[in-house]
Design an enzyme around this catalytic site. Structure first.
Site, mmCIF file in Angstrom:
data_model
loop_
_atom_site.group_PDB
_atom_site.id
_atom_site.type_symbol
_atom_site.label_atom_id
_atom_site.label_comp_id
_atom_site.label_asym_id
_atom_site.label_seq_id
_atom_site.Cartn_x
_atom_site.Cartn_y
_atom_site.Cartn_z
ATOM 1 N N ARG A 16 -2.089 -1.373 22.438
ATOM 2 C CA ARG A 16 -0.732 -0.908 22.738
ATOM 3 C C ARG A 16 -0.721 0.533 23.245
ATOM 4 N NH1 ARG A 16 2.570 -1.767 17.588
ATOM 5 N NH2 ARG A 16 0.552 -1.673 16.541
ATOM 6 N N LEU A 18 -0.034 1.698 26.091
ATOM 7 C CA LEU A 18 1.099 2.071 26.942
ATOM 8 C C LEU A 18 2.304 2.473 26.097
ATOM 9 C CD1 LEU A 18 2.045 2.388 29.849
ATOM 10 C CD2 LEU A 18 2.827 0.015 29.783
ATOM 11 N N LYS A 19 2.522 1.716 25.031
ATOM 12 C CA LYS A 19 3.631 2.039 24.120
ATOM 13 C C LYS A 19 3.446 3.431 23.532
ATOM 14 C CE LYS A 19 5.498 0.572 19.643
ATOM 15 N NZ LYS A 19 6.842 0.141 20.021
ATOM 16 N N ILE A 462 27.040 -8.836 8.374
ATOM 17 C CA ILE A 462 26.233 -9.899 8.979
ATOM 18 C C ILE A 462 24.934 -10.158 8.212
ATOM 19 C CG2 ILE A 462 25.193 -10.673 11.159
ATOM 20 C CD1 ILE A 462 28.285 -10.484 11.127
ATOM 21 N N GLY A 463 24.563 -9.253 7.334
ATOM 22 C CA GLY A 463 23.395 -9.551 6.498
ATOM 23 C C GLY A 463 22.567 -8.347 6.149
ATOM 24 N N SER A 464 22.023 -7.681 7.160
ATOM 25 C CA SER A 464 21.099 -6.594 6.830
ATOM 26 C C SER A 464 21.846 -5.281 6.649
ATOM 27 C CB SER A 464 20.044 -6.457 7.922
ATOM 28 O OG SER A 464 20.654 -6.235 9.171
ATOM 29 N N GLU A 515 18.866 -7.770 2.806
ATOM 30 C CA GLU A 515 17.644 -8.138 3.557
ATOM 31 C C GLU A 515 16.557 -7.060 3.552
ATOM 32 O OE1 GLU A 515 18.534 -9.892 7.429
ATOM 33 O OE2 GLU A 515 20.380 -10.799 6.664
ATOM 34 N N ASP A 630 21.718 -17.974 10.528
ATOM 35 C CA ASP A 630 21.832 -17.230 11.787
ATOM 36 C C ASP A 630 21.209 -17.993 12.947
ATOM 37 O OD1 ASP A 630 23.026 -14.959 10.656
ATOM 38 O OD2 ASP A 630 21.083 -14.142 10.044
ATOM 39 N N HIS A 725 25.709 -1.334 17.652
ATOM 40 C CA HIS A 725 24.689 -0.661 18.459
ATOM 41 C C HIS A 725 25.141 0.720 18.917
ATOM 42 C CE1 HIS A 725 23.293 -4.830 18.570
ATOM 43 N NE2 HIS A 725 22.112 -4.265 18.548
#
Ligand code: GLN
Ligand code: ZN
Length: 785
Positions: A16, A18-19, A462-464, A515, A630, A725
């Site tokens: 990895r 490039l990351k 929604i859960g987490s 979660e 989900d 987001h």
């Protein structure tokens, strides 16, 4: 002679690299000279690797610092206006003090930055991908039916194009300097325009073709000057249902582009050409690549229209999966092609670019030898291509590779690890009744209301909850055996209890456990199911520097023991409010894994569905009254061609219903979907028959709900009231406004109030005020109802 060819190699690097380099650059830890050096090293390594594997036709310009579609945007100079103002580029990397330390080096080397991407400098390039303080990022979406995401081109009124990045030419020359003659890859002009979005009213991107083509011609001419004889132009839209305008555009484009000196191999993949075959054959290009993994059945048709005088590239090695090729089987296609097309203009290739495959199986040290013998990553796939090419040239030395392949096929098809008679028997015994809840929704609703007595406009999440640094550190330490099981368990229990208390304090109606024990919504389940394997290094690029490591489904799937029951039961024991059990649905687990290729996906999905069904039953047994399954990936599994949609939706819906169908009337089943266009699959969403669905709508200001009201969605809906987001805290009135809009489409009794997705990527400081406002908004709605 038959030639071995490749269409693209993964660019991320075995480790990895490039990351690490791009992220270090964004943080200001390295300068772009170092970043550029990493890019060059990766390209050189990959070109050499391909040559050493015996590949004769090696691609160039398949490398990218972020995305090949964004590279094309840079190449044709389609930089959206908001990045052209001064300062807009600077947020492409995150400003930090380390960055300042590099400022001098940066300034000294401006000319070299320009060299990378012509007049589009690297920071503008990254700003387009990631956004900057001055200009938000360009949109990103899925590349056909893969899990790779590209940056969506934007077109404006008066759009002009110009050759703004010489990357294809530079990289061709770079390889040439290493004595490697490459076939550069370009995304075709019609696919490029088709994937873009018009940002001005009444602008139809395809009408820009005539302005775009001169840039492509210039690139081809410059490539010819640099010594290129062939270029690979990808037009994957040929695998889609095309409009007349697209068909016409393809004709215009290739009439123009084939006038140059370089020959064009037109690459299609991901589906069969089908009704576009005649069109493809009519284009004056000198070569055609077809995907014979997705659609081996198209070979006859292709051979009947594609003349021997033109190059035919046979995509017989799966470029998108991790299974070892059945060489004998693949060779049957090759032999058929030789019989009709001869050997001279034939190439053997992967089905598509190997971008979608992990790099090298050799780096998997923990997989057992048997399982490993069934797999092939990018490097191994090249060796398979070379073996097929040698066999096609009647070279005896190929026999060994074929023997090994035959042995692997045999061991896999007969392995008890793959075939579980109990799973098969259970699947065979499934009846339509199993996919059906006991009573219709209206009856269930009453039963559930009696049990849960929720207020109007019930609130939930929604859960987490935030996966904080602390949570991730604890998990990593546990994985490294530095944190013992008991200590880790205690840590998770405390985190869960804290989350429950916070939700109670916020006065949320339906709680979640948070979660914290999950790394990922698919991996967490895969690790506990039989039939799954996990790799150490099988990373594939999802977008930019985000790579994923999908689990491998190699065998029949079953659930040896409960997977989530302990956490849900614990969380429920802490509170008198209902706690939702959280499960990932079968379609999403399938969609985000490398799936076995020896049986239909629908069969694998049904097996997963039954495993989830068992989990539902066990959650009910410990008193969990609400269970969310989900399915964020349901829509992305849609086939590329509309003609295949119904069949897919039928089994996908059935799988969800199999997972949920065993739940008693009094158990409220939720599902969650996000970031997708629901309108065209409304009937299927309704057919899931979940009691409650939570969806993303806040970005589109509830427009999405029109689909639900037009269709008159029968059950309950939680239209996400704020965009998780966005780091911005939603105001109460933002949310009451949105709920007000929702009320135009839904009856109040249908409406739930929740964020639009899980909160794991956010910080507690952001989540707390946002949820506080959300609950307040719900209370306001109740007062006015
Ligand atoms: N329950 C998951 C979560 O909250 C759902 C994630 C998703 O929609 N992708 O994180
Ligand atoms: Zn979501």
């Amino acid at each position: 002679m038959v030639q071995s060819a490749n269409l693209g190699f993964p660019r991320i690097g075995l480790k990895r690299e490039l990351k690490k380099a791009t992220e270090a650059y964004w943080k200001g830890e390295i300068d772009y000279v170092t970043l550029r050096k990493t890019g060059a090293e990766l390209r050189e390594r990959h070109w050499r690797l391909q040559r050493d594997a015996g590949i004769e036709v090696i691609p160039s310009n398949d490398f990218s610092f972020y995305d090949q579609v964004l590279d094309t945007t840079a190449m044709v100079g389609a930089i959206p206006p908001r990045y052209r103002t001064s300062g807009a580029a600077n947020g492409g990397r995150i400003a930090s003090s380390a960055r300042t330390a590099n400022a001098y080096a940066m300034m000294a080397d401006v000319a070299e930055t320009a060299e990378i991407l012509g007049s589009v400098d690297l920071d503008t390039y990254f700003a387009m991908a990631r956004g900057s303080a001055a200009a938000p990022a360009m949109e990103m979406t899925k590349w056909f039916d893969t899990n790779y995401h590209y940056i969506v081109p934007e077109f404006y009124e008066g759009q002009e194009f110009r050759l703004a990045s010489r990357k294809p030419i530079d990289e061709f020359k770079e390889a040439k300097a290493l004595d490697i003659h490459t076939r550069p890859v370009l995304i075709g002009p019609v696919t490029y325009l088709s994937l873009g979005k018009a940002k001005s009213p009444d602008l139809e991107p395809l009408t820009l073709l005539n302005r775009l083509l001169p840039v492509y011609s210039e690139v081809l001419a410059d490539l010819a000057d640099a010594g290129a004889d062939w270029v690979q132009i990808d037009e994957p839209i040929l695998a889609l249902d095309l409009s007349d305008a697209q068909r016409e555009a393809l004709g215009v484009a290739y009439q123009a582009l084939t006038r140059g000196r370089v020959k064009i191999l037109l690459a299609t993949y991901f589906e069969k050409l089908d009704d576009n075959l005649a069109l493809a054959a009519s284009l004056p290009v000198q070569g055609l690549h077809v995907d014979l993994v997705r659609a081996p059945e198209q070979l006859d048709a292709v051979l009947s229209v594609w003349p021997r005088t033109r190059v035919l590239s046979l995509g017989v090695v799966d470029g998108r999966n991790i299974w070892r090729t059945d060489l004998s089987q693949a060779f049957k296609l090759v032999e058929k092609a030789i019989a009709s097309h001869g050997r001279d203009n034939l190439q053997i290739a992967p089905s598509c670019s190997l971008l979608h495959a992990p790099v090298d199986l050799a780096s998997e040290t923990k997989l057992d030898a048997e399982l490993k013998s069934w797999l092939a990553f990018a490097k191994q796939k090249l060796i398979e291509i070379q073996a097929l090419t040698r066999a096609a040239s009647q070279c005896r030395s190929a026999a060994e590779a074929f023997d090994a392949s035959d042995a692997a096929v045999k061991s896999r098809s007969g392995s008890p690890r793959v075939h579980d008679a109990n799973v098969a028997a259970r699947l065979a015994a499934v009846t339509p009744r199993d996919a059906q809840r006991a009573s219709p929704y209206a009856t269930r609703h009453d039963t559930q209301q009696k049990r849960l007595s929720l207020p109007k406009f019930p609130t939930t999440t929604i859960g987490s909850f935030p996966q904080t640094e602390e949570v991730r550190k604890a998990r990593a330490a546990h994985r490294r055996n530095e944190l013992g099981d008991t200590a880790y368990d205690t840590f998770l229990r405390e985190a869960t209890e804290k989350a429950i208390r916070i939700q109670e304090e916020l006065d949320i109606d339906v709680l979640v456990h948070g979660e914290f024990e999950r790394n990922d919504m698919v991996e967490y389940f895969g690790e506990q199911l039989s039939g799954f394997a996990f790799t150490q290094n099988a990373w594939v690029q999802s977008y930019g520097s985000r790579y994923v490591k999908p689990p491998v489904i190699f065998g029949d799937v079953s659930r040896p023991k409960p997977m989530t029951v302990g956490w849900s039961a614990y969380a429920q024991s802490l509170t008198s409010r209902p706690v939702k059990g959280m499960l990932t649905g079968p379609v999403t687990i399938l969609q985000w894994s490398f799936v076995r290729d020896d049986q239909p996906r629908s069969v694998t999905c049904r097996q997963i569905a039954l495993a989830i069904r068992d989990e539902v039953a066990d959650l009910e047994k410990v008193g969990i009254g609400i269970i969310q399954i989900d399915e964020p990936a349901l829509r992305e599994g849609l086939p590329l061609r509309r003609a295949h949609w119904d069949a897919y939706l039928r089994w996908a819906v059935e799988c969800f219903r199999l997972a949920a169908g065993g739940a008693a009337d009094q158990t409220q089943v939720h599902t969650h979907m996000c970031y997708c266009e629901f309108n065209d699959i409304m009937p299927s969403i309704a057919a899931l028959d979940a009691d409650v669905i939570s969806i993303e709508t806040s970005r589109s200001q509830m427009e999405l709900l029109e689909a639900f009201s037009d269709f008159r969605y029968p059950n309950e809906i939680g239209p996400g009231v704020y965009d998780i987001h966005s780091p911005r805290c939603p105001h109460v009135h933002d949310m009451t406004d949105l709920i007000g809009k929702a009320r135009a489409h839904l009856v109040p009794e249908q409406i739930w109030i929740n964020p639009d997705c899980g909160l794991k990527t956010r910080k507690w400081e952001e989540v707390l005020p946002a949820l506080k406002n959300m609950v307040e908004a719900a209370k306001k709605m109740r007062e006015s109802a």
